[in-house]
Scaffold this motif. Structure first.
Motif, PDB file in Angstrom:
ATOM      1  N   ARG A 362      69.641   8.889  29.198  1.00  0.00           N
ATOM      2  CA  ARG A 362      69.931   7.477  28.962  1.00  0.00           C
ATOM      3  C   ARG A 362      71.217   7.060  29.678  1.00  0.00           C
ATOM      4  N   ARG A 363      71.428   5.774  29.748  1.00  0.00           N
ATOM      5  CA  ARG A 363      72.677   5.280  30.336  1.00  0.00           C
ATOM      6  C   ARG A 363      73.598   4.758  29.236  1.00  0.00           C
ATOM      7  N   ILE A 364      74.897   4.729  29.524  1.00  0.00           N
ATOM      8  CA  ILE A 364      75.874   4.246  28.555  1.00  0.00           C
ATOM      9  C   ILE A 364      75.825   2.719  28.512  1.00  0.00           C
ATOM     10  N   SER A 365      75.706   2.186  27.290  1.00  0.00           N
ATOM     11  CA  SER A 365      75.663   0.729  27.148  1.00  0.00           C
ATOM     12  C   SER A 365      76.978   0.170  26.615  1.00  0.00           C
ATOM     13  N   GLY A 366      77.837   1.040  26.117  1.00  0.00           N
ATOM     14  CA  GLY A 366      79.118   0.563  25.608  1.00  0.00           C
ATOM     15  C   GLY A 366      79.899   1.691  24.967  1.00  0.00           C
ATOM     16  N   ALA A 367      81.218   1.502  24.855  1.00  0.00           N
ATOM     17  CA  ALA A 367      82.075   2.494  24.215  1.00  0.00           C
ATOM     18  C   ALA A 367      83.265   1.768  23.591  1.00  0.00           C
ATOM     19  N   ALA A 368      83.704   2.255  22.428  1.00  0.00           N
ATOM     20  CA  ALA A 368      84.841   1.626  21.759  1.00  0.00           C
ATOM     21  C   ALA A 368      85.529   2.654  20.866  1.00  0.00           C
ATOM     22  N   LEU A 369      86.852   2.509  20.763  1.00  0.00           N
ATOM     23  CA  LEU A 369      87.651   3.331  19.852  1.00  0.00           C
ATOM     24  C   LEU A 369      88.096   2.437  18.701  1.00  0.00           C
ATOM     25  N   ARG A 370      87.535   2.697  17.530  1.00  0.00           N
ATOM     26  CA  ARG A 370      87.884   1.895  16.358  1.00  0.00           C
ATOM     27  C   ARG A 370      88.080   2.811  15.156  1.00  0.00           C
ATOM     28  N   ASP A 371      89.148   2.541  14.400  1.00  0.00           N
ATOM     29  CA  ASP A 371      89.434   3.305  13.178  1.00  0.00           C
ATOM     30  C   ASP A 371      89.445   4.813  13.442  1.00  0.00           C
ATOM     31  N   GLY A 372      90.000   5.192  14.595  1.00  0.00           N
ATOM     32  CA  GLY A 372      90.138   6.605  14.910  1.00  0.00           C
ATOM     33  C   GLY A 372      88.860   7.308  15.323  1.00  0.00           C
ATOM     34  N   VAL A 373      87.810   6.559  15.646  1.00  0.00           N
ATOM     35  CA  VAL A 373      86.540   7.163  16.076  1.00  0.00           C
ATOM     36  C   VAL A 373      86.118   6.543  17.405  1.00  0.00           C
ATOM     37  N   LEU A 374      85.868   7.402  18.395  1.00  0.00           N
ATOM     38  CA  LEU A 374      85.330   6.947  19.672  1.00  0.00           C
ATOM     39  C   LEU A 374      83.809   6.947  19.573  1.00  0.00           C
ATOM     40  N   ARG A 375      83.215   5.780  19.761  1.00  0.00           N
ATOM     41  CA  ARG A 375      81.751   5.667  19.694  1.00  0.00           C
ATOM     42  C   ARG A 375      81.227   5.281  21.073  1.00  0.00           C
ATOM     43  N   VAL A 376      80.331   6.114  21.585  1.00  0.00           N
ATOM     44  CA  VAL A 376      79.715   5.861  22.892  1.00  0.00           C
ATOM     45  C   VAL A 376      78.234   5.587  22.640  1.00  0.00           C
TER      46      VAL A 376
END
Length: 385
Positions: A362-376
């Motif tokens: 799959r391809r990456i659709s988004g990434a964010a670091l929030r509340d100490g968790v990196l979500r890709v």
């Protein structure tokens, strides 16, 4: 049944060896068969316990690494090859012997021996006194980093050696590594991967030892982020050398106030991890009885040998990769993709993650670091360029 494995690390001088020794002594006193080992070349464990290596109390064993013997027993082919090449290049035999034990070899051997001890099925608890923070992080990152290189280079290396080995002796005047050397390298590689599997498993965790000082606290925060980056669970923080508030004179009262502020800051930084406080003792705890008392005071009513009550830092689903990076600043975190690999950087540390097949397609659709968790997040479609 896998043993409970507890690793202790922290900035040099904060008392991590004493905390490790106190925990191991307490475990044995509670009837748990306990082994305490060290990856720290300083070997201060024996000094803290006031004994020589071996069975130092009923149910409590202290192990000290013998790098030379372990290298010869398990990876003698690698050492013999390196020693032979150096001798062929003109170094005398004694010099060749000395320099084939490379810097860092003792720490690596300690990890590999840890795997052997865990396999024995003899121990309920294994306590590991690690080197100071920076060395520990490099060591714990090694198995995965070596895997990345070995997976790519070893098959190519075997093919190349078959082609060039007849020419190496005539051109470079040294022997080419044979099949037994390549096999020894692969055994070393497999061993380190098994170490990583053990130390990131559900029965293992790291405990951060600190003293309530600004510089120490800042390093401990970075260490927590880095350990999570590499996939290791931290299940507790130990605050050592805390001045008691009772009966404080003016000089000590200032220390009590400063430490109280820093402990409050630590609780906020490391929440929801428990912080076990060790008071500044009137004398250094040397010997089994003093250490067992310190261990009982350190943990109070908590069970220090229960399995870690924290989730693994890395969690994967069908369309998301989540990596806990507590304390990480958005400006210090970077993300890149190369084929089926995800390259995550947090401050000075970097991890190359091989994506599972379901996400690699799959391809990456988004990434964010929030509340100490990196979500890709991933979505359908080909891998990113």
């Amino acid at each position: 049944m896998s043993p409970r494995v507890l690793l202790f690390t922290g900035k040099g001088g904060v008392g991590k060896t004493t905390a490790a020794a106190a925990t191991a002594t307490l475990a044995a006193k509670r009837g748990l068969k306990t082994l305490i080992v060290s990856t720290d070349t300083a070997h201060s464990l024996a000094d803290a316990l006031g004994v020589e290596p071996g069975e130092i109390a009923p149910g409590l064993h202290l192990h000290q690494v013998d790098t030379q013997k372990t290298l010869e027993r398990h990876w003698g082919e690698l050492q013999e090859y390196a020693r032979g090449v150096l001798t062929e290049l003109g170094l005398d035999e004694i010099t060749s012997e000395e320099i084939t034990i490379l810097p860092g070899a003792e720490e690596i051997i300690a990890l590999l021996e840890l795997r052997e001890h865990a396999r024995e099925g003899r121990w309920d608890v294994i306590v590991v006194d690690c080197a100071p923070t920076a060395e520990t992080l490099r060591l714990l990152a090694l198995p995965e980093a070596l895997d990345w290189h070995m997976t790519r280079l070893m098959p190519v290396g075997r093919k190349i050696m078959k082609i060039v080995s007849p020419f190496v002796r005539s051109v470079a005047h040294v022997s080419a590594p044979g099949e037994e050397v390549m096999s020894a390298g692969e055994r070393l590689h497999r061993g380190l991967l098994e170490v990583r599997e053990l130390l990131t498993g559900e029965h293992a965790s790291v405990r951060l030892v600190l003293t309530p000082e600004s510089v120490v606290l800042a390093e401990a925060r970075r260490t927590l982020t880095s350990l999570n980056l590499y996939g290791y669970r931290v299940d507790a923080v130990i605050a050592n050398r805390v001045f008691p508030a009772e009966g404080a004179d003016q000089w000590r009262a200032q220390w009590v106030a400063a430490q109280s502020r820093l402990l409050a800051e630590a609780e906020e930084s490391f929440a929801p991890l428990p912080i076990h406080v060790v008071p500044y003792l009137p004398a250094e705890p040397v010997g089994k009885d003093a250490l067992a008392e310190m261990g009982a005071a350190m943990y109070g009513e908590a069970d220090p040998f229960a399995d870690p009550g924290v989730e693994p830092p890395l969690r994967l689903s069908a369309d998301e990769l989540a990596l806990a990076l507590p304390g990480a600043d958005r400006a210090d975190v970077d993300l890149a993709r190369k084929g089926d690999e995800l390259i995550i950087t947090a401050g000075p540390y970097r991890r190359i993650l091989a994506l599972p097949a379901a996400l690699a397609r799959r391809r990456i659709s988004g990434a964010a670091l929030r509340d100490g968790v990196l979500r890709v997040r991933f979505t359908a479609g080909g891998p990113d360029d």
